[in-house]
Design an enzyme around this catalytic site. Sequence first.
Site: not given
Ligand SMILES: O=c1[nH]cnc2c1ncn2[C@@H]1O[C@H](CO)[C@@H](O)[C@H]1O
Ligand SMILES: [Zn+2]
Length: 387
Positions: A26, A28, A30, A188, A215, A218, A307
């Site tokens: 997990h 991301h 970005d 998101g 997701h 959380e 994350d």
């Molecule tokens: O911890 C999280 N929880 C929910 N959404 C997330 C988390 N971290 C990132 N993103 C979302 O996932 C998109 C794609 O990678 C990111 O742009 C962010 O808006």
């Molecule tokens: Zn995430």
Amino acid sequence: MTSQSIQAGTAPSSDQIRRAPKVLLHDHLDGGLRPGTVVDLARDGGYSRLPETEADKLGVWFREAADSGSLERYLETFSHTVGVMQTREALVRVARECAEDLAEDGVVYAEVRYAPEQHLDEGLSLEEVVEAVNEGFREGERTARLNGHRIRVGALLTAMRHAARSLEIAELANRHRDQGVVGFDIAGAEAGFPPTRHLDAFEYLKRENNHFTIHAGEAFGLPSIWQALQWCGADRLGHGVRIIDDIEVAADGSVKLGRLASYVRDKRIPLELCPSSNLQTGAAASYAEHPIGLLRRLHFRATVNTDNRLMSGTSMSREFEHLVDAFGYTLDDMQWFSVNAMKSAFIPFDERLAMINDVIKPGYAELKSEWLFQQTASTSGSMTAED
Ligand SMILES: O=c1[nH]cnc2c1ncn2[C@@H]1O[C@H](CO)[C@@H](O)[C@H]1O
Ligand SMILES: [Zn+2]
């Protein structure tokens, strides 16, 4: 006590933690850019909204802004990273550096996710986004190899839960299935956007025998986990940390699992736990109080994840350092988490097994045997008068 059991109980050093083979499910894309890369890409691409234009200051800004106690505010920081990831060149670079940074940190297998629909502002198509990221990962794997590191990186395609493109993204993931994309995810803001909004995407993927994580659990608790598993059929839970709300620990230390927590443990549902991220969004108060300690003791299929390395100023090694400090974890615990993660990956079974038996276990065996050779060195002449 034998010297071996003394050794097994000692905390691994930072250097051992970094060299230990780690598996990341997990992360991301970005959320993991180097601050200097954000600065470069903003300058080259004419993105003028960065809050800081000096790399170190920008890194601090991301960490502080993400340290908000709320998932919604945490997610606002992504406008800047997504803002500079709108061209093919930018995506290739970010993906290449991601693979290089993970490899440098001792990660041997990673599934890295991103939402293709967020990278279309300057005219790329969904297909071009996926191709650019895959190209970057392959380049990063190659440069890592040249630097003496072995890593495999697979992509997970994320659909944004507040948007309405999940079926399209699921189809995209399916089309690229044997070309670097290993699964699907939704991400998101969680509250107000239940996973059941995207049932058609999940049902499509199930019909295609494809894999997905969601997701859930959380920022929002058990109902979100329950929906992700029992309505949507998720293979894994992104975070899932709120499963703790269905576990009662009595004053005498005895533990009682509710129906959902039992289901998650009995079915070996992987939990993609992300300790530092949870501290920032308010899902946990401290490392020592993070539910990962209890979940590991109860033998849930717990895994350790980053994350967002940029927003949390972290890495897989940093996450393990925090856990070693908080819970006294040893190399055996690290191996347990890494094997758990590898078992839960979305690549084929034979490849997962080979990673466990031929890469992960030998890597830990090597680290765990180092003390033997240190002792040989001291007995062969490096002893001081005090010894
Ligand atoms: O911890 C999280 N929880 C929910 N959404 C997330 C988390 N971290 C990132 N993103 C979302 O996932 C998109 C794609 O990678 C990111 O742009 C962010 O808006
Ligand atoms: Zn995430």
